[in-house]
Design a protein around this motif. Sequence first.
Motif, short mmCIF file in Angstrom:
data_model
loop_
_atom_site.label_atom_id
_atom_site.label_comp_id
_atom_site.label_asym_id
_atom_site.label_seq_id
_atom_site.Cartn_x
_atom_site.Cartn_y
_atom_site.Cartn_z
N GLY B 208 0.74 -1.26 -0.09
CA GLY B 208 0.17 -0.10 -0.01
C GLY B 208 0.95 1.15 -0.18
N SER B 209 1.97 1.27 0.49
CA SER B 209 2.74 2.43 0.38
C SER B 209 3.32 2.75 -0.95
CB SER B 209 4.11 2.19 1.45
OG SER B 209 4.86 1.27 0.97
N VAL B 210 3.40 1.90 -1.74
CA VAL B 210 3.98 2.33 -3.08
C VAL B 210 3.01 1.88 -4.37
CG1 VAL B 210 6.42 1.84 -2.52
CG2 VAL B 210 5.23 0.10 -3.57
N ALA B 211 2.01 1.29 -4.18
CA ALA B 211 1.03 0.85 -5.13
C ALA B 211 -0.38 0.53 -4.44
CB ALA B 211 1.44 -0.57 -5.84
N PRO B 212 -1.47 0.73 -5.24
CA PRO B 212 -2.58 0.42 -4.92
C PRO B 212 -2.80 -0.63 -3.79
CG PRO B 212 -2.92 0.71 -7.01
CD PRO B 212 -1.64 0.88 -6.82
N GLY B 213 -3.24 -0.49 -2.58
CA GLY B 213 -3.60 -1.34 -1.63
C GLY B 213 -3.64 -0.52 -0.15
N GLY B 214 -3.24 -1.23 0.78
CA GLY B 214 -3.24 -0.56 2.32
C GLY B 214 -4.02 -1.37 3.19
N GLU B 215 -4.29 -0.84 4.27
CA GLU B 215 -4.40 -1.73 5.49
C GLU B 215 -6.14 -2.12 5.42
OE1 GLU B 215 -3.16 1.48 6.84
OE2 GLU B 215 -4.69 2.38 8.20
N PHE B 216 -7.09 -1.37 4.80
CA PHE B 216 -8.27 -1.67 5.02
C PHE B 216 -8.63 -2.80 4.06
CE2 PHE B 216 -11.32 0.84 7.64
CZ PHE B 216 -10.64 1.78 7.68
N GLN B 217 -7.82 -2.61 2.89
CA GLN B 217 -8.16 -3.69 1.78
C GLN B 217 -7.51 -5.08 2.46
OE1 GLN B 217 -7.03 -0.79 1.46
NE2 GLN B 217 -7.46 0.20 -0.53
N GLY B 218 -6.22 -5.00 2.81
CA GLY B 218 -5.69 -6.37 3.31
C GLY B 218 -6.43 -6.70 4.45
N ALA B 219 -6.86 -5.85 5.23
CA ALA B 219 -7.81 -6.38 6.45
C ALA B 219 -9.05 -7.12 6.05
CB ALA B 219 -8.21 -5.38 7.48
N THR B 220 -9.61 -6.43 5.07
CA THR B 220 -10.85 -7.24 4.59
C THR B 220 -10.57 -8.65 4.10
OG1 THR B 220 -11.63 -5.02 3.72
CG2 THR B 220 -12.67 -6.99 2.77
N ILE B 221 -9.49 -8.87 3.33
CA ILE B 221 -8.91 -10.16 2.97
C ILE B 221 -8.83 -11.02 4.01
CG2 ILE B 221 -7.20 -11.65 1.52
CD1 ILE B 221 -6.83 -8.91 -0.16
N LEU B 222 -8.11 -10.59 5.12
CA LEU B 222 -7.75 -11.64 6.27
C LEU B 222 -9.15 -11.86 6.93
CD1 LEU B 222 -4.52 -9.68 7.62
CD2 LEU B 222 -4.80 -11.92 6.57
N ALA B 223 -10.23 -10.86 7.02
CA ALA B 223 -11.38 -11.20 7.51
C ALA B 223 -12.01 -12.26 6.73
CB ALA B 223 -12.15 -9.77 7.61
N ALA B 224 -12.01 -12.04 5.38
CA ALA B 224 -12.79 -12.99 4.55
C ALA B 224 -12.14 -14.41 4.72
CB ALA B 224 -12.77 -12.68 3.09
N VAL B 225 -10.70 -14.51 4.91
CA VAL B 225 -10.18 -15.78 4.81
C VAL B 225 -10.61 -16.42 6.58
CG1 VAL B 225 -7.90 -16.63 5.55
CG2 VAL B 225 -8.17 -15.40 3.58
N TRP B 226 -10.65 -15.52 7.34
CA TRP B 226 -11.11 -16.09 8.57
C TRP B 226 -12.59 -16.82 8.61
CZ3 TRP B 226 -9.20 -17.52 13.21
CH2 TRP B 226 -10.51 -17.64 14.42
N ILE B 227 -13.53 -16.04 7.91
CA ILE B 227 -14.80 -16.54 7.70
C ILE B 227 -14.89 -17.78 7.00
CG2 ILE B 227 -17.29 -15.99 6.86
CD1 ILE B 227 -16.52 -14.42 9.26
N LEU B 228 -13.84 -17.76 6.01
CA LEU B 228 -13.94 -19.20 4.89
C LEU B 228 -13.61 -20.31 5.82
CD1 LEU B 228 -14.08 -20.19 2.10
CD2 LEU B 228 -11.85 -19.59 2.05
N ALA B 229 -12.48 -20.01 6.94
CA ALA B 229 -12.02 -21.19 7.61
C ALA B 229 -13.08 -21.68 8.65
CB ALA B 229 -10.83 -20.71 8.42
N ALA B 230 -13.96 -20.67 8.91
CA ALA B 230 -14.76 -20.88 10.15
C ALA B 230 -15.96 -21.65 9.12
CB ALA B 230 -15.38 -19.57 10.46
N MET B 231 -16.27 -21.45 7.97
CA MET B 231 -17.45 -21.95 7.42
C MET B 231 -16.75 -23.64 6.97
SD MET B 231 -19.26 -19.63 4.52
CE MET B 231 -17.91 -18.73 3.81
N ALA B 232 -15.70 -23.95 6.86
CA ALA B 232 -15.26 -25.08 6.62
C ALA B 232 -14.99 -25.77 7.85
CB ALA B 232 -13.86 -25.11 5.68
N GLY B 233 -15.37 -25.32 9.04
CA GLY B 233 -15.23 -25.88 10.33
C GLY B 233 -13.70 -26.25 10.79
N LEU B 234 -12.68 -25.28 10.15
CA LEU B 234 -11.41 -25.39 10.65
C LEU B 234 -11.28 -24.65 12.05
CD1 LEU B 234 -9.25 -24.70 7.10
CD2 LEU B 234 -9.79 -26.97 8.60
N VAL B 235 -11.94 -23.64 12.23
CA VAL B 235 -11.81 -22.84 13.36
C VAL B 235 -13.00 -22.56 13.92
CG1 VAL B 235 -9.53 -21.73 12.93
CG2 VAL B 235 -11.83 -20.86 12.35
#
Lengths: 99, 310, 97
Positions: B208-235
Amino acid sequence: MPEPSDRHAAMADFLLAAAGFVLTMVALGLVRVLYGPAAADRIMSAQLLGTGGIAALLLLAEGMRVPAGVDIALILALLAAFVSVAFAKGAVHWEHDGE
Amino acid sequence: MVFDIGLAVLVVAVAAWTIAARDVFAAVVSFVAYGLLLALVWVRLAAPDVALTEAAIGGGLTGGLLIGASSRLRGIEAPAANEKPGRGPWLAAALLCSLVSIGLAMIVPVLPEPSPTLASQAAANLAATGLSNPVTAVLMAYRAIDTLLETVVLLLALLAVWSLAPDRFWGGLPGRRQNADPESVLTFAAQLLVPMGILIGIHIFWIGSVAPGGEFQGATILAAVWILAAMAGLVEGPPVSRQWLRLMLVAGPAVFFMIGLAGFATAGAFLAYPEAHAKLLILIIEVPVTLSIAATLALLLAGPPERGPQ
Amino acid sequence: MSLALNLLTVLAVCAGAFFFLAGTAGLLRFPDPLSRLHALTKADNLGLGLVVLGLLFQVDGLLAGLKLISVWLLALLAGATVTQLIARAARPGGTPE
């Protein structure tokens, strides 16, 4: 011999046209969302939308020389997986609630 | 040119279909399609930062939220479909929408060209912030106060969602129990997708410091990954009364706020950074903020606690 | 040299677009959900893969090329998973997870 800028412009036009073609396909696939009898049909349209959208995005970004297009496509691919899985799980639950 | 017109027509058509759809499920699919098309529009307008954010938040996150909401609304869908607004409100809404559309159609062609903008000044002072992406510089340096307030607003939204839990489940596990077969396809795919997703999330945050990106976008991806893991019953979602979870949620805004206060001493104003350490300070802010936002978004997606703490 | 690369790009992208056409036609015209699913997966795998291949010739830098391939692999993985779930749901008397 065409100038390099002409060639780039021609390539950009071609990529843009290809993106438009893929988008048209996706739009037609969305018709399944309209007429699909089962939830499965709707999920399949969503799947086509995701893959086609990613292809159109990559073509468009390359045609417009936007290097961040690949990053956007990465996010779309990951989130399309997420949304599709959420849909599919939701649909499975619904079809049982309906029984 | 043909492409632009076609894309615009498609966007309007999908938007109209989203509103007109009778079935909630079809409407949600349509809305996600709309978000994807908007991301394409932003790329066409050469605004990759907005396109990235639209893809992450408008497409994925909002799509997940809507699916969760629509599944909870399943029971009342039939009676709700029979309610229709009366003549009066319908006409008033149509009139207001038409006025806004006509107003926009009249104003947009006569906007001054080139439009008044601070972009050149923002770009000129970029070196002082230590960043090379002007959008991130605006978010984290020039208008850092807005970003700080956004993180607080997200926390407040989470509190509002938690307040919907019945008293006996307060502090419990968010979301429904997932019946996930540990041998299933979904589990296998999640085991592959989750590490890739975490990698992508960190990558998007970091560039995010040199190209499109940043903390909100990265955080959204991490949140979606968590929910995916929860849906699969991994966590299994942690009970929301856990101390470490609550610390993680407030760590981001707290660090942001404290560095902002320190700005009084070091550079003369709230959220001012001393020039020599600007990049380091921004990084120190960004890491906890990303974690906090990821946790907040994941919990927002999971919903209010529906099971007792264990 | 770049003329050859451009030609390869055009060929690969056209082939990919053709598979998207085939996939959409199948989605619209095949009689039952499972055969529609079959058509859809062709579009996923081959259409996107050929488009990615075509764009690989245009891109500069190893990292960008790797990211392009990762996009394709992610789409494949997501597609394969969802296809399984859809097929189970679409089977007559769809079974639970």
